[in-house]
Design a protein around this motif. Structure first.
Motif, PDB file in Angstrom:
ATOM      1  N   SER A  61      38.104  -8.916 -58.636  1.00  0.00           N
ATOM      2  CA  SER A  61      39.858  -9.454 -58.913  1.00  0.00           C
ATOM      3  C   SER A  61      39.365  -7.945 -59.473  1.00  0.00           C
ATOM      4  CB  SER A  61      39.067  -9.812 -60.173  1.00  0.00           C
ATOM      5  OG  SER A  61      38.792  -9.055 -61.478  1.00  0.00           O
ATOM      6  N   ARG A  62      41.189  -7.566 -59.760  1.00  0.00           N
ATOM      7  CA  ARG A  62      41.273  -6.780 -60.569  1.00  0.00           C
ATOM      8  C   ARG A  62      40.745  -5.681 -61.676  1.00  0.00           C
ATOM      9  NH1 ARG A  62      45.508  -4.813 -57.941  1.00  0.00           N
ATOM     10  NH2 ARG A  62      46.872  -5.980 -56.600  1.00  0.00           N
ATOM     11  N   GLU A  63      40.196  -6.587 -62.249  1.00  0.00           N
ATOM     12  CA  GLU A  63      39.631  -6.118 -63.769  1.00  0.00           C
ATOM     13  C   GLU A  63      37.914  -6.426 -63.362  1.00  0.00           C
ATOM     14  OE1 GLU A  63      41.152  -5.277 -65.865  1.00  0.00           O
ATOM     15  OE2 GLU A  63      42.718  -6.336 -65.146  1.00  0.00           O
ATOM     16  N   THR A  64      37.156  -6.847 -62.029  1.00  0.00           N
ATOM     17  CA  THR A  64      35.611  -6.447 -62.121  1.00  0.00           C
ATOM     18  C   THR A  64      35.387  -5.398 -61.228  1.00  0.00           C
ATOM     19  OG1 THR A  64      35.994  -9.011 -62.897  1.00  0.00           O
ATOM     20  CG2 THR A  64      33.887  -7.915 -61.579  1.00  0.00           C
ATOM     21  N   MET A 108      38.209  -3.930 -59.723  1.00  0.00           N
ATOM     22  CA  MET A 108      37.842  -5.046 -58.476  1.00  0.00           C
ATOM     23  C   MET A 108      37.160  -4.204 -57.549  1.00  0.00           C
ATOM     24  SD  MET A 108      41.616  -4.435 -56.403  1.00  0.00           S
ATOM     25  CE  MET A 108      42.652  -3.128 -57.212  1.00  0.00           C
ATOM     26  N   PRO A 109      36.354  -2.974 -57.461  1.00  0.00           N
ATOM     27  CA  PRO A 109      35.768  -2.614 -56.597  1.00  0.00           C
ATOM     28  C   PRO A 109      34.078  -3.361 -56.370  1.00  0.00           C
ATOM     29  CG  PRO A 109      36.685  -1.158 -58.228  1.00  0.00           C
ATOM     30  CD  PRO A 109      36.513  -2.044 -59.144  1.00  0.00           C
ATOM     31  N   LEU A 110      33.984  -3.329 -54.835  1.00  0.00           N
ATOM     32  CA  LEU A 110      32.967  -3.455 -54.205  1.00  0.00           C
ATOM     33  C   LEU A 110      31.919  -2.795 -54.216  1.00  0.00           C
ATOM     34  CD1 LEU A 110      31.858  -6.597 -53.058  1.00  0.00           C
ATOM     35  CD2 LEU A 110      33.429  -5.940 -51.462  1.00  0.00           C
ATOM     36  N   VAL A 111      30.452  -3.533 -54.409  1.00  0.00           N
ATOM     37  CA  VAL A 111      29.781  -2.206 -53.672  1.00  0.00           C
ATOM     38  C   VAL A 111      28.295  -3.819 -53.000  1.00  0.00           C
ATOM     39  CG1 VAL A 111      27.408  -0.847 -54.657  1.00  0.00           C
ATOM     40  CG2 VAL A 111      29.463  -0.533 -56.217  1.00  0.00           C
ATOM     41  N   MET A 112      28.147  -2.754 -51.669  1.00  0.00           N
ATOM     42  CA  MET A 112      27.284  -3.261 -51.511  1.00  0.00           C
ATOM     43  C   MET A 112      25.967  -2.867 -51.167  1.00  0.00           C
ATOM     44  SD  MET A 112      29.160  -4.399 -47.900  1.00  0.00           S
ATOM     45  CE  MET A 112      30.421  -3.176 -48.039  1.00  0.00           C
ATOM     46  N   MET A 113      24.676  -3.366 -51.738  1.00  0.00           N
ATOM     47  CA  MET A 113      23.398  -3.215 -51.274  1.00  0.00           C
ATOM     48  C   MET A 113      23.308  -3.364 -50.217  1.00  0.00           C
ATOM     49  SD  MET A 113      23.692  -2.087 -54.441  1.00  0.00           S
ATOM     50  CE  MET A 113      21.507  -0.981 -54.594  1.00  0.00           C
ATOM     51  N   THR A 114      22.168  -2.840 -49.477  1.00  0.00           N
ATOM     52  CA  THR A 114      21.960  -2.558 -48.654  1.00  0.00           C
ATOM     53  C   THR A 114      19.828  -2.289 -47.852  1.00  0.00           C
ATOM     54  OG1 THR A 114      21.727  -2.624 -45.969  1.00  0.00           O
ATOM     55  CG2 THR A 114      22.602  -0.939 -46.785  1.00  0.00           C
ATOM     56  N   GLY A 115      18.944  -2.433 -47.546  1.00  0.00           N
ATOM     57  CA  GLY A 115      17.984  -1.990 -47.364  1.00  0.00           C
ATOM     58  C   GLY A 115      16.566  -2.969 -46.536  1.00  0.00           C
ATOM     59  N   LEU A 116      15.763  -2.377 -46.453  1.00  0.00           N
ATOM     60  CA  LEU A 116      14.541  -3.097 -45.857  1.00  0.00           C
ATOM     61  C   LEU A 116      14.568  -4.114 -46.704  1.00  0.00           C
ATOM     62  CD1 LEU A 116      12.179  -0.163 -44.156  1.00  0.00           C
ATOM     63  CD2 LEU A 116      13.320  -2.338 -42.798  1.00  0.00           C
ATOM     64  N   PRO A 117      13.629  -5.217 -46.827  1.00  0.00           N
ATOM     65  CA  PRO A 117      12.460  -6.300 -47.698  1.00  0.00           C
ATOM     66  C   PRO A 117      11.334  -5.312 -48.309  1.00  0.00           C
ATOM     67  CG  PRO A 117      12.799  -7.571 -45.549  1.00  0.00           C
ATOM     68  CD  PRO A 117      13.206  -5.828 -45.695  1.00  0.00           C
ATOM     69  N   SER A 118      11.674  -5.725 -50.114  1.00  0.00           N
ATOM     70  CA  SER A 118      11.009  -5.070 -50.920  1.00  0.00           C
ATOM     71  C   SER A 118      11.394  -3.608 -50.664  1.00  0.00           C
ATOM     72  CB  SER A 118       9.524  -4.714 -50.380  1.00  0.00           C
ATOM     73  OG  SER A 118       9.251  -6.530 -50.728  1.00  0.00           O
ATOM     74  N   SER A 119      12.645  -3.201 -50.516  1.00  0.00           N
ATOM     75  CA  SER A 119      13.231  -1.968 -50.957  1.00  0.00           C
ATOM     76  C   SER A 119      13.305  -0.862 -52.184  1.00  0.00           C
ATOM     77  CB  SER A 119      13.897  -1.370 -49.150  1.00  0.00           C
ATOM     78  OG  SER A 119      15.346  -1.678 -49.735  1.00  0.00           O
TER      79      SER A 119
END
Length: 218
Positions: free
Chosen positions: A78-81, A1-12
């Protein structure tokens, strides 16, 4: 269930790093001695939802795209993803909403910032040709971009990758520890999922009704 948020400039290089992280996670999870082998990895983002770059130039379509992204993340968590959100996530308001989605299910999470100078991102975007952002849209998104702040709870823990430095590697072990080895926080009052009715709902309703009747009769 962990969540990763990617962030950055366009085309980064967000998608490149997201796919790299997906590969590294699957490799770690496939090890016979790994006690977290039950976990799977899923990437959710513009490419999986069929969202093109052009929507970010039209406010109404961008709003719909954000809603579709949030709904997709809510379904995937979810707890498995382990969910990797491969989208621009360029404003802190959206990152806060994603943070709340994670907190509702008491999951660990982190932000991966693909840091790059605007000039270098512009050069890469131009080299991509038709696959890149239109020049005017690139400049607009670069101007609107809100860099993550490690002091903000929705941007923490924050892992920054210097995209224009070929020697700077994705800090995978640190990300793994933050997502998988760390205990997930309990939801707080503002993000906890609330029941439709309180357990003493009927009692309180009857009490309020009797008070109204008594006030009328008096």
């Amino acid at each position: 269930m962990p969540l990763v948020m990617m962030t950055g400039l366009p085309s980064s290089g967000k998608t490149t790093r997201a796919l790299e992280l997906e590969r590294l996670l699957n490799e770690r999870l496939s090890q016979p001695t790994n006690q977290h082998r039950r976990l799977s990895v899923q990437v959710v983002g513009d490419s999986t939802l069929g969202v093109g770059h052009g929507v970010y130039g039209r406010a109404s379509e961008e709003k719909m795209a954000r809603g579709a992204l949030l709904s997709a993340v809510e379904r995937a968590v979810s707890r498995e993803t382990i969910v990797i959100v491969d989208a621009p996530n360029y404003i802190k308001g959206l990152r806060y909403q994603l943070f709340c989605v994670g907190r509702e299910v008491s999951t660990t999470q982190c932000v991966v910032h693909c840091a790059i100078p605007v000039a270098e991102a512009r050069r890469i975007n131009q080299a991509r040709g038709a696959e890149g952002y239109e020049s005017a849209l690139f400049e607009e998104l670069a101007m609107r971009y809100e860099e993550p702040n490690p002091a903000a709870k929705w941007d923490s823990p924050l892992f920054t990758v210097i995209q224009h430095d070929p020697n700077d590697q994705l800090p995978f072990d640190d990300i793994w520890d933050a997502l998988v080895e760390k205990r997930a926080p309990a939801p707080n009052f503002s993000t906890a999922m609330k029941p439709v009715t309180e357990t003493n709902y009927l009692f309180e309703l009857d009490k309020a009704t009797q008070e109204i009747i008594a006030a009328v009769l008096d």
